[in-house]
Design an enzyme around this catalytic site. Structure first.
Site, PDB file in Angstrom:
ATOM      1  N   ASP A  79       0.849  -1.190   0.000  1.00  0.00           N
ATOM      2  CA  ASP A  79       0.000   0.000   0.000  1.00  0.00           C
ATOM      3  C   ASP A  79       0.885   1.241   0.000  1.00  0.00           C
ATOM      4  O   ASP A  79       1.888   1.313   0.718  1.00  0.00           O
ATOM      5  CB  ASP A  79      -0.931  -0.009   1.217  1.00  0.00           C
ATOM      6  CG  ASP A  79      -2.073   0.981   1.064  1.00  0.00           C
ATOM      7  OD1 ASP A  79      -3.228   0.539   0.948  1.00  0.00           O
ATOM      8  OD2 ASP A  79      -1.816   2.214   1.055  1.00  0.00           O
ATOM      9  N   ILE A  80       0.524   2.210  -0.826  1.00  0.00           N
ATOM     10  CA  ILE A  80       1.322   3.431  -0.971  1.00  0.00           C
ATOM     11  C   ILE A  80       1.280   4.289   0.300  1.00  0.00           C
ATOM     12  O   ILE A  80       2.147   5.136   0.511  1.00  0.00           O
ATOM     13  CB  ILE A  80       0.818   4.228  -2.204  1.00  0.00           C
ATOM     14  CG1 ILE A  80       1.902   5.111  -2.766  1.00  0.00           C
ATOM     15  CG2 ILE A  80      -0.461   4.984  -1.908  1.00  0.00           C
ATOM     16  CD1 ILE A  80       1.576   5.689  -4.139  1.00  0.00           C
TER      17      ILE A  80
ATOM     18  N   HIS B 107     -10.168  -5.436  -3.294  1.00  0.00           N
ATOM     19  CA  HIS B 107      -8.832  -5.636  -2.708  1.00  0.00           C
ATOM     20  C   HIS B 107      -8.979  -5.960  -1.234  1.00  0.00           C
ATOM     21  O   HIS B 107      -9.899  -5.488  -0.563  1.00  0.00           O
ATOM     22  CB  HIS B 107      -7.933  -4.408  -2.904  1.00  0.00           C
ATOM     23  CG  HIS B 107      -8.558  -3.105  -2.473  1.00  0.00           C
ATOM     24  ND1 HIS B 107      -9.477  -2.445  -3.249  1.00  0.00           N
ATOM     25  CD2 HIS B 107      -8.389  -2.369  -1.362  1.00  0.00           C
ATOM     26  CE1 HIS B 107      -9.855  -1.336  -2.625  1.00  0.00           C
ATOM     27  NE2 HIS B 107      -9.223  -1.271  -1.468  1.00  0.00           N
TER      28      HIS B 107
ATOM     29  N   HIS C 233      -6.960  -5.577   2.200  1.00  0.00           N
ATOM     30  CA  HIS C 233      -5.840  -5.009   2.936  1.00  0.00           C
ATOM     31  C   HIS C 233      -5.337  -6.084   3.899  1.00  0.00           C
ATOM     32  O   HIS C 233      -6.141  -6.683   4.643  1.00  0.00           O
ATOM     33  CB  HIS C 233      -6.283  -3.821   3.788  1.00  0.00           C
ATOM     34  CG  HIS C 233      -6.808  -2.643   3.035  1.00  0.00           C
ATOM     35  ND1 HIS C 233      -6.050  -1.512   2.823  1.00  0.00           N
ATOM     36  CD2 HIS C 233      -8.013  -2.403   2.467  1.00  0.00           C
ATOM     37  CE1 HIS C 233      -6.774  -0.620   2.161  1.00  0.00           C
ATOM     38  NE2 HIS C 233      -7.966  -1.134   1.925  1.00  0.00           N
TER      39      HIS C 233
ATOM     40  N   GLY D 109     -16.032   2.826   3.119  1.00  0.00           N
ATOM     41  CA  GLY D 109     -14.769   3.557   2.977  1.00  0.00           C
ATOM     42  C   GLY D 109     -13.938   3.122   1.784  1.00  0.00           C
ATOM     43  O   GLY D 109     -12.745   3.400   1.720  1.00  0.00           O
ATOM     44  N   GLN D 110     -14.577   2.453   0.811  1.00  0.00           N
ATOM     45  CA  GLN D 110     -13.828   2.004  -0.371  1.00  0.00           C
ATOM     46  C   GLN D 110     -13.528   3.201  -1.275  1.00  0.00           C
ATOM     47  O   GLN D 110     -14.431   3.952  -1.650  1.00  0.00           O
ATOM     48  CB  GLN D 110     -14.639   0.954  -1.145  1.00  0.00           C
ATOM     49  CG  GLN D 110     -13.888   0.382  -2.331  1.00  0.00           C
ATOM     50  CD  GLN D 110     -14.658  -0.735  -3.040  1.00  0.00           C
ATOM     51  OE1 GLN D 110     -15.827  -0.987  -2.730  1.00  0.00           O
ATOM     52  NE2 GLN D 110     -14.014  -1.381  -3.987  1.00  0.00           N
TER      53      GLN D 110
ATOM     54  N   ASN E 132     -12.860  -3.064   2.366  1.00  0.00           N
ATOM     55  CA  ASN E 132     -13.836  -1.978   2.443  1.00  0.00           C
ATOM     56  C   ASN E 132     -14.764  -2.102   1.231  1.00  0.00           C
ATOM     57  O   ASN E 132     -14.296  -2.325   0.117  1.00  0.00           O
ATOM     58  CB  ASN E 132     -13.119  -0.623   2.432  1.00  0.00           C
ATOM     59  CG  ASN E 132     -12.245  -0.433   3.657  1.00  0.00           C
ATOM     60  OD1 ASN E 132     -12.603  -0.857   4.744  1.00  0.00           O
ATOM     61  ND2 ASN E 132     -11.095   0.190   3.482  1.00  0.00           N
TER      62      ASN E 132
HETATM   63  P1  AMP Z   1      -9.726   1.465   0.018  1.00  0.00           P
HETATM   64  O1  AMP Z   1      -9.847   2.838   0.630  1.00  0.00           O
HETATM   65  O2  AMP Z   1     -10.137   0.350   0.890  1.00  0.00           O
HETATM   66  O3  AMP Z   1     -10.393   1.449  -1.338  1.00  0.00           O
HETATM   67  O4  AMP Z   1      -8.171   1.247  -0.194  1.00  0.00           O
HETATM   68  C1  AMP Z   1      -7.440   1.755  -1.268  1.00  0.00           C
HETATM   69  C2  AMP Z   1      -6.004   1.690  -0.861  1.00  0.00           C
HETATM   70  O5  AMP Z   1      -5.218   1.831  -2.026  1.00  0.00           O
HETATM   71  C3  AMP Z   1      -5.565   2.783   0.111  1.00  0.00           C
HETATM   72  O6  AMP Z   1      -5.068   2.189   1.301  1.00  0.00           O
HETATM   73  C4  AMP Z   1      -4.492   3.528  -0.665  1.00  0.00           C
HETATM   74  O7  AMP Z   1      -3.430   3.961   0.159  1.00  0.00           O
HETATM   75  C5  AMP Z   1      -4.040   2.493  -1.683  1.00  0.00           C
HETATM   76  N1  AMP Z   1      -3.489   3.048  -2.905  1.00  0.00           N
HETATM   77  C6  AMP Z   1      -3.983   4.041  -3.670  1.00  0.00           C
HETATM   78  N2  AMP Z   1      -3.201   4.240  -4.750  1.00  0.00           N
HETATM   79  C7  AMP Z   1      -2.192   3.342  -4.671  1.00  0.00           C
HETATM   80  C8  AMP Z   1      -1.057   3.052  -5.479  1.00  0.00           C
HETATM   81  N3  AMP Z   1      -0.799   3.737  -6.615  1.00  0.00           N
HETATM   82  N4  AMP Z   1      -0.218   2.071  -5.083  1.00  0.00           N
HETATM   83  C9  AMP Z   1      -0.454   1.382  -3.941  1.00  0.00           C
HETATM   84  N5  AMP Z   1      -1.512   1.603  -3.136  1.00  0.00           N
HETATM   85  C10 AMP Z   1      -2.364   2.572  -3.495  1.00  0.00           C
END
Ligand code: AMP
Ligand code: ZN
Length: 113
Positions: free
Chosen positions: A30-31, A99, A101, A92-93, A86
């Site tokens: 995760d970024i 995906h 986490h 909170g998606q 999520n």
């Molecule tokens: P959600 O809020 O459950 O949809 O999670 C989306 C997740 O994607 C968040 O934790 C972000 O930090 C992560 N995210 C968004 N863009 C990227 C990216 N380019 N590379 C890796 N993780 C990312």
């Protein structure tokens, strides 16, 4: 799904720290990590959210869960971890590609925010 961020990561069009991939699943860091280990496990196939898989996805999703098991073993999560999906706006998606986490190496609290 050309505009989907995670499909673009799968296709190699956007860089990510990919730690595992096979025909069904991709795992990357995760970024914006919320724990010492914070991985995102995604199906290769674009499924928007947890309520969208079809019956035909069953075998593929069981393989995605096997990948979660493998990641837990390879990232030192023997003492436990949290897996979160999520779903939708209230869930909170923010990225609309299913995906999971995987958060670990710290103690988690409950209830979540
Ligand atoms: P959600 O809020 O459950 O949809 O999670 C989306 C997740 O994607 C968040 O934790 C972000 O930090 C992560 N995210 C968004 N863009 C990227 C990216 N380019 N590379 C890796 N993780 C990312
Ligand atoms: Zn996608």
């Amino acid at each position: 799904m050309e505009q989907c961020l995670f499909c673009r990561i799968v296709a190699g069009e956007i860089p990510a720290e990919i730690v595992y991939r096979d025909a069904n699943a991709v795992v990357f860091k995760d970024i914006n990590p919320q724990a010492p280990v914070h991985l995102l496990v995604i199906p290769v196939r674009h499924i928007a959210r947890l309520t969208d898989p079809e019956a035909a996805d069953g075998k593929m999703l069981s393989q995605v869960f096997t990948v979660i098991q493998k990641m837990a073993a390879e990232h030192g999560l023997e003492e436990g971890f949290r897996a979160v999906a999520n779903c939708g706006e209230n869930g909170g998606q923010t990225v609309h590609h299913l995906h999971f986490h995987i958060l670990g190496r710290r103690c988690m609290s409950w209830p979540p925010g």
